[in-house]
Write a protein that holds these residues in place. Structure first.
Motif, PDB file in Angstrom:
ATOM      1  N   ILE A  65       0.850  -1.179   0.000  1.00  0.00           N
ATOM      2  CA  ILE A  65       0.000   0.000   0.000  1.00  0.00           C
ATOM      3  C   ILE A  65       0.889   1.234   0.000  1.00  0.00           C
ATOM      4  O   ILE A  65       1.760   1.376   0.862  1.00  0.00           O
ATOM      5  CB  ILE A  65      -0.911   0.039   1.252  1.00  0.00           C
ATOM      6  CG1 ILE A  65      -1.671  -1.272   1.436  1.00  0.00           C
ATOM      7  CG2 ILE A  65      -1.839   1.237   1.207  1.00  0.00           C
ATOM      8  CD1 ILE A  65      -2.578  -1.637   0.313  1.00  0.00           C
ATOM      9  N   TYR A  66       0.678   2.100  -0.973  1.00  0.00           N
ATOM     10  CA  TYR A  66       1.399   3.370  -1.044  1.00  0.00           C
ATOM     11  C   TYR A  66       0.402   4.498  -0.884  1.00  0.00           C
ATOM     12  O   TYR A  66      -0.635   4.510  -1.535  1.00  0.00           O
ATOM     13  CB  TYR A  66       2.099   3.529  -2.404  1.00  0.00           C
ATOM     14  CG  TYR A  66       3.316   2.667  -2.562  1.00  0.00           C
ATOM     15  CD1 TYR A  66       4.562   3.123  -2.158  1.00  0.00           C
ATOM     16  CD2 TYR A  66       3.224   1.410  -3.141  1.00  0.00           C
ATOM     17  CE1 TYR A  66       5.685   2.334  -2.308  1.00  0.00           C
ATOM     18  CE2 TYR A  66       4.348   0.616  -3.298  1.00  0.00           C
ATOM     19  CZ  TYR A  66       5.579   1.084  -2.880  1.00  0.00           C
ATOM     20  OH  TYR A  66       6.682   0.318  -3.030  1.00  0.00           O
ATOM     21  N   GLN A  67       0.747   5.460  -0.037  1.00  0.00           N
ATOM     22  CA  GLN A  67      -0.093   6.636   0.160  1.00  0.00           C
ATOM     23  C   GLN A  67       0.805   7.861   0.301  1.00  0.00           C
ATOM     24  O   GLN A  67       1.988   7.744   0.627  1.00  0.00           O
ATOM     25  CB  GLN A  67      -0.944   6.498   1.420  1.00  0.00           C
ATOM     26  CG  GLN A  67      -1.990   5.423   1.341  1.00  0.00           C
ATOM     27  CD  GLN A  67      -2.780   5.305   2.634  1.00  0.00           C
ATOM     28  OE1 GLN A  67      -2.210   5.223   3.721  1.00  0.00           O
ATOM     29  NE2 GLN A  67      -4.094   5.297   2.517  1.00  0.00           N
ATOM     30  N   GLY A  68       0.232   9.025   0.065  1.00  0.00           N
ATOM     31  CA  GLY A  68       0.926  10.286   0.302  1.00  0.00           C
ATOM     32  C   GLY A  68       2.197  10.446  -0.507  1.00  0.00           C
ATOM     33  O   GLY A  68       2.243  10.143  -1.699  1.00  0.00           O
ATOM     34  N   GLU A 117       5.007   8.834  -0.449  1.00  0.00           N
ATOM     35  CA  GLU A 117       5.578   7.591  -0.983  1.00  0.00           C
ATOM     36  C   GLU A 117       4.902   7.199  -2.292  1.00  0.00           C
ATOM     37  O   GLU A 117       5.554   6.727  -3.219  1.00  0.00           O
ATOM     38  CB  GLU A 117       5.478   6.463   0.043  1.00  0.00           C
ATOM     39  CG  GLU A 117       6.344   6.672   1.261  1.00  0.00           C
ATOM     40  CD  GLU A 117       7.817   6.827   0.917  1.00  0.00           C
ATOM     41  OE1 GLU A 117       8.333   6.047   0.107  1.00  0.00           O
ATOM     42  OE2 GLU A 117       8.453   7.749   1.466  1.00  0.00           O
ATOM     43  N   LYS A 118       3.598   7.392  -2.366  1.00  0.00           N
ATOM     44  CA  LYS A 118       2.880   7.103  -3.617  1.00  0.00           C
ATOM     45  C   LYS A 118       3.354   8.056  -4.712  1.00  0.00           C
ATOM     46  O   LYS A 118       3.576   7.637  -5.846  1.00  0.00           O
ATOM     47  CB  LYS A 118       1.377   7.222  -3.427  1.00  0.00           C
ATOM     48  CG  LYS A 118       0.601   6.835  -4.686  1.00  0.00           C
ATOM     49  CD  LYS A 118      -0.878   7.051  -4.519  1.00  0.00           C
ATOM     50  CE  LYS A 118      -1.209   8.394  -5.075  1.00  0.00           C
ATOM     51  NZ  LYS A 118      -2.604   8.700  -5.213  1.00  0.00           N
ATOM     52  N   ASP A 119       3.531   9.335  -4.365  1.00  0.00           N
ATOM     53  CA  ASP A 119       4.007  10.310  -5.341  1.00  0.00           C
ATOM     54  C   ASP A 119       5.384   9.927  -5.876  1.00  0.00           C
ATOM     55  O   ASP A 119       5.648  10.034  -7.072  1.00  0.00           O
ATOM     56  CB  ASP A 119       4.057  11.710  -4.722  1.00  0.00           C
ATOM     57  CG  ASP A 119       2.673  12.236  -4.348  1.00  0.00           C
ATOM     58  OD1 ASP A 119       1.668  11.717  -4.894  1.00  0.00           O
ATOM     59  OD2 ASP A 119       2.599  13.152  -3.505  1.00  0.00           O
ATOM     60  N   LYS A 120       6.270   9.449  -4.987  1.00  0.00           N
ATOM     61  CA  LYS A 120       7.600   8.996  -5.424  1.00  0.00           C
ATOM     62  C   LYS A 120       7.475   7.815  -6.376  1.00  0.00           C
ATOM     63  O   LYS A 120       8.173   7.746  -7.387  1.00  0.00           O
ATOM     64  CB  LYS A 120       8.451   8.579  -4.220  1.00  0.00           C
ATOM     65  CG  LYS A 120       8.989   9.711  -3.404  1.00  0.00           C
ATOM     66  CD  LYS A 120       9.914   9.123  -2.333  1.00  0.00           C
ATOM     67  CE  LYS A 120       9.970   9.979  -1.113  1.00  0.00           C
ATOM     68  NZ  LYS A 120      10.765   9.364  -0.052  1.00  0.00           N
ATOM     69  N   LEU A 121       6.609   6.864  -6.041  1.00  0.00           N
ATOM     70  CA  LEU A 121       6.407   5.697  -6.894  1.00  0.00           C
ATOM     71  C   LEU A 121       5.903   6.110  -8.273  1.00  0.00           C
ATOM     72  O   LEU A 121       6.391   5.618  -9.295  1.00  0.00           O
ATOM     73  CB  LEU A 121       5.422   4.720  -6.250  1.00  0.00           C
ATOM     74  CG  LEU A 121       5.042   3.498  -7.079  1.00  0.00           C
ATOM     75  CD1 LEU A 121       6.263   2.628  -7.366  1.00  0.00           C
ATOM     76  CD2 LEU A 121       3.950   2.705  -6.390  1.00  0.00           C
ATOM     77  N   VAL A 122       4.946   7.028  -8.322  1.00  0.00           N
ATOM     78  CA  VAL A 122       4.415   7.515  -9.599  1.00  0.00           C
ATOM     79  C   VAL A 122       5.526   8.163 -10.416  1.00  0.00           C
ATOM     80  O   VAL A 122       5.632   7.931 -11.628  1.00  0.00           O
ATOM     81  CB  VAL A 122       3.236   8.491  -9.375  1.00  0.00           C
ATOM     82  CG1 VAL A 122       2.867   9.217 -10.651  1.00  0.00           C
ATOM     83  CG2 VAL A 122       2.030   7.736  -8.824  1.00  0.00           C
ATOM     84  N   GLY A 145      10.402   5.588 -15.797  1.00  0.00           N
ATOM     85  CA  GLY A 145      10.642   4.315 -16.474  1.00  0.00           C
ATOM     86  C   GLY A 145       9.868   4.199 -17.783  1.00  0.00           C
ATOM     87  O   GLY A 145      10.401   3.724 -18.789  1.00  0.00           O
ATOM     88  N   ILE A 146       8.635   4.647 -17.776  1.00  0.00           N
ATOM     89  CA  ILE A 146       7.819   4.601 -18.991  1.00  0.00           C
ATOM     90  C   ILE A 146       8.426   5.495 -20.067  1.00  0.00           C
ATOM     91  O   ILE A 146       8.580   5.079 -21.222  1.00  0.00           O
ATOM     92  CB  ILE A 146       6.363   5.028 -18.696  1.00  0.00           C
ATOM     93  CG1 ILE A 146       5.673   3.963 -17.853  1.00  0.00           C
ATOM     94  CG2 ILE A 146       5.593   5.287 -19.996  1.00  0.00           C
ATOM     95  CD1 ILE A 146       4.340   4.408 -17.265  1.00  0.00           C
ATOM     96  N   ILE A 156      -4.137   7.163 -13.492  1.00  0.00           N
ATOM     97  CA  ILE A 156      -5.120   6.839 -12.450  1.00  0.00           C
ATOM     98  C   ILE A 156      -4.512   7.037 -11.066  1.00  0.00           C
ATOM     99  O   ILE A 156      -5.165   7.560 -10.157  1.00  0.00           O
ATOM    100  CB  ILE A 156      -5.640   5.399 -12.628  1.00  0.00           C
ATOM    101  CG1 ILE A 156      -6.508   5.310 -13.883  1.00  0.00           C
ATOM    102  CG2 ILE A 156      -6.407   4.933 -11.395  1.00  0.00           C
ATOM    103  CD1 ILE A 156      -6.857   3.902 -14.296  1.00  0.00           C
ATOM    104  N   MET A 157      -3.261   6.650 -10.895  1.00  0.00           N
ATOM    105  CA  MET A 157      -2.612   6.771  -9.591  1.00  0.00           C
ATOM    106  C   MET A 157      -2.419   8.234  -9.188  1.00  0.00           C
ATOM    107  O   MET A 157      -2.340   8.542  -8.005  1.00  0.00           O
ATOM    108  CB  MET A 157      -1.269   6.053  -9.603  1.00  0.00           C
ATOM    109  CG  MET A 157      -1.403   4.553  -9.637  1.00  0.00           C
ATOM    110  SD  MET A 157       0.172   3.715  -9.792  1.00  0.00           S
ATOM    111  CE  MET A 157       0.903   4.062  -8.203  1.00  0.00           C
ATOM    112  N   GLN A 158      -2.344   9.129 -10.166  1.00  0.00           N
ATOM    113  CA  GLN A 158      -2.129  10.547  -9.870  1.00  0.00           C
ATOM    114  C   GLN A 158      -3.430  11.232  -9.447  1.00  0.00           C
ATOM    115  O   GLN A 158      -3.383  12.284  -8.827  1.00  0.00           O
ATOM    116  CB  GLN A 158      -1.585  11.270 -11.096  1.00  0.00           C
ATOM    117  CG  GLN A 158      -0.157  10.919 -11.378  1.00  0.00           C
ATOM    118  CD  GLN A 158       0.317  11.567 -12.660  1.00  0.00           C
ATOM    119  OE1 GLN A 158      -0.326  11.475 -13.690  1.00  0.00           O
ATOM    120  NE2 GLN A 158       1.441  12.244 -12.577  1.00  0.00           N
ATOM    121  N   GLU A 159      -4.549  10.696  -9.829  1.00  0.00           N
ATOM    122  CA  GLU A 159      -5.825  11.351  -9.540  1.00  0.00           C
ATOM    123  C   GLU A 159      -6.165  11.317  -8.083  1.00  0.00           C
ATOM    124  O   GLU A 159      -5.732  10.566  -7.308  1.00  0.00           O
ATOM    125  CB  GLU A 159      -6.944  10.707 -10.355  1.00  0.00           C
ATOM    126  CG  GLU A 159      -6.773  10.953 -11.832  1.00  0.00           C
ATOM    127  CD  GLU A 159      -7.830  10.254 -12.688  1.00  0.00           C
ATOM    128  OE1 GLU A 159      -8.656   9.503 -12.154  1.00  0.00           O
ATOM    129  OE2 GLU A 159      -7.823  10.485 -13.896  1.00  0.00           O
TER     130      GLU A 159
END
Length: 89
Positions: A43-46, A48-53, A59-60, A86-89
């Protein structure tokens, strides 16, 4: 199954940890081939999720220009971009 629907827009509301834990527990009860239960949940939130995105987007973009890592998967780039959107929304 008749009432099933595909969600493509998500609310920005934060989800309570207890609800996430209940969802993961329920998902872990799903049947699997030969009862292997290969489930892994992250689970990524906040921030950490922004870093993953950001890492995913980098990479893309790299793969779009070079196709060095997985040239046979170039067709999947639009799907990966959609996942990031979707992850950015």
């Amino acid at each position: 199954m008749e009432n099933r629907r595909s969600i493509r827009k998500y609310k920005p509301d934060e989800i309570e940890r207890k609800l996430i834990e209940e969802i993961i527990y329920s998902a872990s009860l799903a049947p699997s081939a030969k009862n292997r239960q290969p489930w892994k949940f992250i689970i990524y939130q906040g921030k950490e999720k922004d870093k993953l995105v950001d890492v995913m987007r980098h990479g893309i973009n790299s793969e779009k220009t070079t196709h060095e890592l997985m040239p046979e998967w170039a067709f999947a780039i639009p799907d990966a971009e959609n996942t990031v959107r979707i992850m950015q929304e």
